[in-house]
Design a protein around this motif. Structure first.
Motif, PDB file in Angstrom:
ATOM      1  N   SER A  29       0.978  -1.122   0.004  1.00 68.82           N
ATOM      2  CA  SER A  29      -0.046   0.049  -0.001  1.00 68.82           C
ATOM      3  C   SER A  29       0.899   1.296  -0.007  1.00 68.82           C
ATOM      4  O   SER A  29       0.647   2.233  -0.697  1.00 68.82           O
ATOM      5  N   HIS A  50       2.371   2.103  -3.474  1.00 67.77           N
ATOM      6  CA  HIS A  50       1.449   2.201  -4.553  1.00 67.77           C
ATOM      7  C   HIS A  50       1.220   3.812  -4.816  1.00 67.77           C
ATOM      8  O   HIS A  50       1.164   4.435  -5.812  1.00 67.77           O
ATOM      9  N   ARG A  51       1.306   4.634  -3.473  1.00 68.96           N
ATOM     10  CA  ARG A  51       1.013   5.922  -3.738  1.00 68.96           C
ATOM     11  C   ARG A  51       1.843   6.742  -2.620  1.00 68.96           C
ATOM     12  O   ARG A  51       2.753   7.710  -3.225  1.00 68.96           O
ATOM     13  N   ARG A  75       4.898   9.485  -4.285  1.00 65.85           N
ATOM     14  CA  ARG A  75       4.707  10.796  -4.246  1.00 65.85           C
ATOM     15  C   ARG A  75       6.228  11.343  -3.444  1.00 65.85           C
ATOM     16  O   ARG A  75       6.740  12.547  -3.621  1.00 65.85           O
ATOM     17  N   ASP A  79      -4.422   3.633   7.193  1.00 63.37           N
ATOM     18  CA  ASP A  79      -4.717   3.082   5.995  1.00 63.37           C
ATOM     19  C   ASP A  79      -5.712   1.981   6.002  1.00 63.37           C
ATOM     20  O   ASP A  79      -5.674   0.787   6.718  1.00 63.37           O
ATOM     21  N   HIS A 107      -2.383  -1.469  -9.284  1.00 65.96           N
ATOM     22  CA  HIS A 107      -2.789  -0.985 -10.388  1.00 65.96           C
ATOM     23  C   HIS A 107      -3.706  -1.845 -11.067  1.00 65.96           C
ATOM     24  O   HIS A 107      -4.695  -1.761 -11.748  1.00 65.96           O
ATOM     25  N   ALA A 135      -4.964   4.109  -1.806  1.00 64.78           N
ATOM     26  CA  ALA A 135      -4.568   3.464  -3.248  1.00 64.78           C
ATOM     27  C   ALA A 135      -5.584   3.905  -4.343  1.00 64.78           C
ATOM     28  O   ALA A 135      -5.374   3.560  -5.710  1.00 64.78           O
ATOM     29  N   THR A 165      -8.361   5.928  -6.276  1.00 62.44           N
ATOM     30  CA  THR A 165      -9.082   7.182  -6.740  1.00 62.44           C
ATOM     31  C   THR A 165     -10.671   6.908  -7.058  1.00 62.44           C
ATOM     32  O   THR A 165     -10.859   6.405  -7.873  1.00 62.44           O
TER      33      THR A 165
END
Length: 296
Positions: A102, A105-106, A110, A166, A228, A247, A249
């Motif tokens: 997790s 993934h993001r 970032r 999370d 993804h 993760a 959107t």
């Protein structure tokens, strides 16, 4: 027109300080030398750049324009020097970062986006690891930083700090079985065809370890190696999936439903390794960028 960078740097200092004397001091030049350089700039431009007054100077409109563009040129030159230096400097050992699925993934992308842009001289080695493996690598001095899970950290001598929450969610194609639901248990989700992460995934291993002994066996139509692919398949209607909320959107063709099991809320921690980093500055800076990414 051809400009000398030192002349431009001097002119910017003069305009900023409001005085040729102060500008000369910042450039470690004598006043006569600085005055001569400024006069040469004006001669090259063919018009006055400064208005001399009893209490100092102020730029003419042309002088203000020159100073503004000179600042941009000097800043770009600094970036050019830094970029070239990153190839000529002696190679540094990369900062080693370990994290679960997790976080990978993001959160990690970032943090890396801002860190690598801000510090072109440093490299980062990243790998996905379950929390127990990450803690071992950190304790053995084989990693510098790790994004780990609170309930698996246990008692450790590593320096640990709170990072973010999370929450796991169930996702599926819009208009399907999740429509109108405000929550769902794993037992309910497992009644429907699912798509899941591969057995090697740290998130899949975490879920499997926390399922109760009497949990139903889910029918996985397929298993994929990354989040993804998992989210893409669930959105397309291949089956329900369990994913970390950060993760996913929100989008019109996807329904998101909180997972209601007690183990579905996880807390990310930032763990610091024991090894003597090649650059403590780089490690601390990357930690700052991870914190900023988590807070955003």
């Amino acid at each position: 027109m051809r400009y000398d960078l030192d002349d431009l740097r001097l002119f910017v200092h003069v305009v900023t300080e409001g005085s040729i004397t102060a500008g000369a001091r910042r450039m470690h030049l004598s006043l006569p030398s600085a005055s001569a350089r400024v006069r040469a700039l004006e001669a090259q431009a063919g018009l006055p750049l400064l208005i001399r007054e009893r209490r100092g100077i102020r730029p003419t409109p042309a002088g203000s324009t020159l100073a503004r563009h000179a600042e941009s040129v000097l800043a770009e030159t600094t970036r050019l020097d830094s970029a070239v230096a990153s190839y000529t400097a002696a190679p540094r050992r990369p900062v080693v970062l370990v994290a679960g699925a997790s976080g990978m993934h993001r959160l990690v992308p970032r943090a890396l986006t801002t860190f690598l842009r801000a510090y072109p001289e440093y490299d980062v080695s990243v790998s996905e690891r379950p929390t127990p493996d990450s803690l071992r690598l950190l304790a053995d001095g084989e990693a510098d930083l790790g994004i780990v899970l609170h309930d698996e950290a246990g008692d450790t001598d590593l320096r640990i700090e709170q990072l973010s929450e999370d929450h796991l969610v169930v996702i599926g194609q819009a208009g399907g079985v999740l429509t109108g639901r405000t929550g769902m248990t794993y037992r309910e989700a497992a009644e429907h065809p699912m798509v899941g992460l591969s057995q090697e995934s740290s998130l899949r291993q975490w879920i499997d370890r926390h399922l109760p002994a009497n949990a139903p066996v889910a029918r996985y139509r397929t298993q994929v190696p990354d989040l993804h692919s998992l989210i893409t398949l669930a959105t397309a209607g291949a089956g329900l999936a369990i994913a970390p909320r950060p993760a996913v959107t929100p989008r019109p063709d996807l329904d998101i439903c909180p997972l209601q099991d007690s183990w579905s809320l996880r807390r990310h921690l930032l763990a610091h390794g024991t090894r003597r980093s090649a650059s403590r500055r780089a490690t601390n800076a990357l930690a700052d960028h991870i914190r900023a990414a988590a807070s955003s």
